[in-house]
Design a protein around this motif. Structure first.
Motif, PDB file in Angstrom:
ATOM      1  N   LEU A   4       3.439  -5.866  -8.186  1.00  0.00           N
ATOM      2  CA  LEU A   4       4.561  -6.326  -7.080  1.00  0.00           C
ATOM      3  C   LEU A   4       3.756  -7.445  -6.257  1.00  0.00           C
ATOM      4  O   LEU A   4       4.255  -8.614  -5.954  1.00  0.00           O
ATOM      5  N   SER A   5       2.609  -7.174  -5.604  1.00  0.00           N
ATOM      6  CA  SER A   5       2.007  -7.945  -4.601  1.00  0.00           C
ATOM      7  C   SER A   5       1.391  -9.083  -5.266  1.00  0.00           C
ATOM      8  O   SER A   5       1.738 -10.350  -4.912  1.00  0.00           O
ATOM      9  N   ASN A   6       0.991  -9.116  -6.406  1.00  0.00           N
ATOM     10  CA  ASN A   6       0.352 -10.264  -7.242  1.00  0.00           C
ATOM     11  C   ASN A   6       1.712 -11.307  -7.647  1.00  0.00           C
ATOM     12  O   ASN A   6       1.527 -12.555  -7.251  1.00  0.00           O
TER      13      ASN A   6
ATOM     14  N   ILE B  31       8.176  -0.141   4.520  1.00  0.00           N
ATOM     15  CA  ILE B  31       9.541  -0.475   3.757  1.00  0.00           C
ATOM     16  C   ILE B  31       9.758   0.978   2.918  1.00  0.00           C
ATOM     17  O   ILE B  31       8.988   1.680   2.559  1.00  0.00           O
ATOM     18  N   GLU B  32      11.049   1.414   3.166  1.00  0.00           N
ATOM     19  CA  GLU B  32      11.536   2.520   2.534  1.00  0.00           C
ATOM     20  C   GLU B  32      12.300   2.141   1.419  1.00  0.00           C
ATOM     21  O   GLU B  32      13.174   0.951   1.078  1.00  0.00           O
TER      22      GLU B  32
ATOM     23  N   VAL C 274       0.939  -1.209  -0.004  1.00  0.00           N
ATOM     24  CA  VAL C 274       0.016  -0.050   0.003  1.00  0.00           C
ATOM     25  C   VAL C 274       0.775   1.279  -0.006  1.00  0.00           C
ATOM     26  O   VAL C 274       1.691   1.341   0.938  1.00  0.00           O
ATOM     27  N   PRO C 275       0.702   1.954  -1.106  1.00  0.00           N
ATOM     28  CA  PRO C 275       1.562   3.396  -1.199  1.00  0.00           C
ATOM     29  C   PRO C 275       1.220   4.266   0.039  1.00  0.00           C
ATOM     30  O   PRO C 275      -0.048   4.546   0.523  1.00  0.00           O
TER      31      PRO C 275
ATOM     32  N   ARG D 169       7.594   5.689   1.049  1.00  0.00           N
ATOM     33  CA  ARG D 169       7.577   4.700   1.900  1.00  0.00           C
ATOM     34  C   ARG D 169       6.238   3.829   1.353  1.00  0.00           C
ATOM     35  O   ARG D 169       5.316   4.254   0.871  1.00  0.00           O
ATOM     36  N   VAL D 170       6.460   2.489   1.688  1.00  0.00           N
ATOM     37  CA  VAL D 170       5.280   1.544   1.539  1.00  0.00           C
ATOM     38  C   VAL D 170       4.970   0.713   2.590  1.00  0.00           C
ATOM     39  O   VAL D 170       6.009   0.291   3.266  1.00  0.00           O
ATOM     40  N   LEU D 171       3.497   0.413   2.677  1.00  0.00           N
ATOM     41  CA  LEU D 171       3.247  -0.473   3.761  1.00  0.00           C
ATOM     42  C   LEU D 171       3.177  -1.830   3.334  1.00  0.00           C
ATOM     43  O   LEU D 171       2.334  -2.045   2.137  1.00  0.00           O
TER      44      LEU D 171
END
Length: 351
Positions: free
Chosen positions: A184-186, A170-171, A147-148, A153-155
């Motif tokens: 990316l998630s998929n 995540i940085e 999640v942006p 930064r990304v959750l």
């Protein structure tokens, strides 16, 4: 460690008296004299004969005479022989199993289920209940989403087979569009779902090495973010839930203030508990530690009964009870065993 006298080295009559003595001591908590043994044993023997048998058992280190009484009490070695060779255990009746199952609802979160299991063990046995929280390393990955957040930064949201939701920020090296993060998630979910966390860490590293020269930008970024997401940190450390410590105050042999303080410090600090339960992860079925068998001086007057619990045939944790050495083994052992099975089933239902 507790020395183990083989049952075959002791006459049947001596075994019978040892069994009667331990059952009486577990029930009353008082040294057992020859007159009580004669009455409870159902054997027509003279007091002198009974005293001789007791002297033999004492010489073998199976019973001892407290200074304040002419009666005998079992030693840790006596309990060990009793548990290994003389104890009769009956399975729990259907009503009790149903009662246990009703008090361990599978609709709750995994953390709530584990806490319920600890309280259930404590209430059913009137001892201290301990449950190791499922080891995340052994939980399987079900899904991952990115999640942006603000800036770069990304959750990372990781869903495990036990229904746990683990979050990590995540940085990244650049700003990602939501559509890119979905790709990316998929990719990660497709390649690593179904594997446990420990396996995923190895697979990601292997894939990074094997595909370094031919991976495209998307694959490279997916693997890099997967490596960060699945890295080990303090969140992955094991924990244990303890309930019913105050039940131990009901037993005279543990009720001294200095002993209670020692035991409560063990429960609060948890490391000794975790090390002990860790040893039980590799052993199938119920394990019983009596007195110094635990390896911890603080637990020298205690017995610990444990059983591993499984999700999808994989051991993910251990539960058990802690009490004095004179606990009612025949009643407690099946409760621990069945609760482990029910906990595994409840966690599996959540997955």
């Amino acid at each position: 460690m507790v020395s183990r006298a083989p049952a075959e080295q002791i006459s049947e009559r001596a075994q019978h008296f040892l069994k009667v003595l331990i059952e009486r001591y577990i029930r009353d908590g008082q040294p057992v004299g020859s007159r009580t043994l004669a009455r409870d044993s159902g054997l027509d023997l003279s007091p002198a004969t009974i005293r001789n048998v007791m002297a033999d058992l004492e010489e073998l280190g199976l019973v001892a005479s407290p200074h304040t009484s002419a009666g005998r009490v079992p030693t840790a070695a006596g309990y060990r022989l009793f548990v290994d060779s003389l104890l009769s255990i009956k399975p729990l009746n259907r009503k009790t199993v149903d009662q246990l199952q009703q008090q361990l609802p599978s609709a709750n979160t995994p953390g709530e289920i584990v806490e319920s299991a600890s309280r259930l063990l404590s209430s059913m046995t009137r001892l201290a209940g301990v449950v190791m929280v499922p080891k995340r390393n052994q939980e399987r990955v079900r899904q991952i989403e990115f999640v942006p957040l603000s800036g770069t930064r990304v959750l990372a949201v990781l869903v495990t087979s036990a229904g746990e939701i683990l979050n990590r920020i995540i940085e990244t090296g650049r700003r990602f569009e939501r559509s890119e993060l979905e790709q990316l998630s998929n990719y990660i979910t497709e390649h690593y779902a179904g594997h446990d966390l420990e396996s995923v860490r190895r697979l990601v590293l292997d894939d990074m090495q094997a595909t370094r020269e031919r991976m495209d930008d998307l694959m490279a970024e997916a693997l890099r973010m997967a490596q960060v997401t699945f890295s080990t940190d303090a969140e992955d450390e094991a924990d244990v839930v303890v309930s019913g410590q105050t039940n131990l105050m009901d037993f005279d042999e543990l009720a001294r203030m200095d002993r209670l303080r020692e035991l409560f410090e063990v429960f609060a600090e948890k490391q000794q508990m975790l090390h002990l339960l860790d040893r039980c992860l590799e052993v199938d079925g119920v394990q019983i530690y009596i007195g110094e068998e635990s390896g911890y001086e603080t637990l020298r007057d205690c017995s610990i009964i444990t059983s591993p619990y499984k999700v999808d045939d994989e051991v993910v944790g251990v539960l058990g009870v802690i009490g004095p050495t004179r606990l009612p083994y025949d009643k407690v052992i099946p409760i621990v065993d069945v609760t482990a099975q029910l906990l595994g089933a409840a966690l599996k239902f959540r997955s």
